[in-house]
Enzyme design. Structure first.
Site, PDB file in Angstrom:
ATOM      1  N   SER A  41      39.468  38.134  43.111  1.00  0.00           N
ATOM      2  CA  SER A  41      38.158  38.749  42.921  1.00  0.00           C
ATOM      3  C   SER A  41      37.589  38.486  41.536  1.00  0.00           C
ATOM      4  O   SER A  41      36.368  38.483  41.345  1.00  0.00           O
ATOM      5  CB  SER A  41      38.232  40.257  43.176  1.00  0.00           C
ATOM      6  OG  SER A  41      39.121  40.880  42.275  1.00  0.00           O
ATOM      7  N   GLU A  62      45.909  49.847  36.682  1.00  0.00           N
ATOM      8  CA  GLU A  62      44.828  49.673  35.720  1.00  0.00           C
ATOM      9  C   GLU A  62      45.134  50.260  34.351  1.00  0.00           C
ATOM     10  O   GLU A  62      44.754  49.690  33.315  1.00  0.00           O
ATOM     11  CB  GLU A  62      43.531  50.279  36.267  1.00  0.00           C
ATOM     12  CG  GLU A  62      42.881  49.468  37.367  1.00  0.00           C
ATOM     13  CD  GLU A  62      43.589  49.579  38.708  1.00  0.00           C
ATOM     14  OE1 GLU A  62      43.351  48.735  39.594  1.00  0.00           O
ATOM     15  OE2 GLU A  62      44.407  50.526  38.863  1.00  0.00           O
TER      16      GLU A  62
END
Length: 318
Positions: A41, A62
């Site tokens: 992505s 993350e």
């Protein structure tokens, strides 16, 4: 107004991002990429193949991703931390605040597929709060490029800048903005794309080309709209804001929440320094599920919506 990226004249800004990143990496071995299982992505496949030892994939983690980026920066590297904007900002807010901004780590945070680009995946994947959240963090530069050229230039400027930066990178196809030859991107400097004295339209990101279309439509009704591309949301270009306020009316347009982001930042400035009637266009709350094109039109984030807001303000001046 959106179309598949493979249509003539429409571009996916992620392509400009990775091209610029590869150019930087070829010239500077300090440049590294960090991602969260987002090689595809983020379009980092070619970067990985070309610089296999300079891509760190932490997986779906993350908070760790931002922490690893800060650690690499502390070790003398220049990390570009790349992940879906909705997850990069929401899940790793503490690390962005403390590890990057408070510590002034030289980390470049790249929020991929920002705004409502994920469309049908719904509110969990829409990143409409990111600018509002991040501009509230002290000593963190926030940039929202408008097209491929500005995306590439922002990446280059970020690499040269000493300090943490967040760059919002859209996957929603946009046209290239027409600029004079020799145009230069500078962090903290707005870009006046069209002159006008009746109303100012200040936009960022995917709304910039829509603002230009709105100004063209307004001109056909005898309204001269000034169009300002405010790519750097934090810090703001206050000189450009003063000039915009001098028109007596400001419309802001952004692919994000109508409160707190670009519109909120400009309203804060104007309320304290140059009070002026405003309309702030953006999403009013959680966006429903639908295609990115439908969501933008549903929220009035198109040329017609911008022009209508500008006409209302101009009518109120008389």
């Amino acid at each position: 107004m959106n179309a598949p990226a493979n249509l003539p004249g429409m571009f996916d800004c992620r392509d400009a991002y990775v091209r610029a990143l590869e150019e930087l990496a070829a010239a500077d071995d300090r440049i590294v990429a960090v991602c969260n299982d987002s090689v595809g992505s983020s379009k980092l496949g070619k970067f990985r193949d070309r610089f296999p030892d300079r891509l760190v994939n932490v997986g779906i983690a993350e908070q760790n991703m931002v922490g690893v980026g800060a650690g690499l920066a502390n070790g003398g590297k220049v990390p570009f931390v790349s992940g879906a904007a909705c997850f990069l900002t929401a899940r790793a807010m503490e690390q962005i605040k403390v590890d990057c901004a408070y510590s002034q780590a030289n980390v470049k945070l790249c929020g991929i597929s920002s705004g409502v680009a994920y469309g049908e995946l719904g509110a969990t994947h829409h990143s409409i709060e990111d600018v509002a959240w991040l501009r509230a963090i002290d000593k963190l530069t926030v940039i929202v490029p408008s097209d491929p050229w500005e995306t590439a230039e922002a990446i280059k400027a970020a690499a040269a800048h000493d300090g943490p930066i967040f760059i919002r990178i859209s996957r929603m196809p946009v046209p290239a903005i027409e600029r004079p030859s020799g145009a230069v991107f500078a962090i903290g400097k707005a870009e006046t794309l069209r002159e006008g004295g009746d109303v100012a339209i200040i936009a960022s990101g995917t709304l910039v080309h829509r603002a230009l279309d709105a100004a063209a439509a307004l001109a056909r009704h005898g309204i001269a709209a000034r169009v300002v591309n405010m790519a750097t949301v934090s810090p703001l270009d206050t000189d450009a804001l003063a000039a915009a306020a001098a028109t007596g009316a400001i419309v802001t347009a952004e692919e994000g929440l109508a409160r707190g982001g670009l519109g909120g930042a400009i309203a804060e400035y104007c309320a304290q320094h140059r009070p002026v009637p405003m309309r702030m266009l953006g999403f009013q709350g959680f966006a429903p599920t639908g295609s990115a094109t439908w969501l933008m039109d549903h929220a009035g984030l198109n040329a017609a919506g911008i022009a209508a807001a500008a006409q209302e303000l101009v009518a109120g001046k008389s």
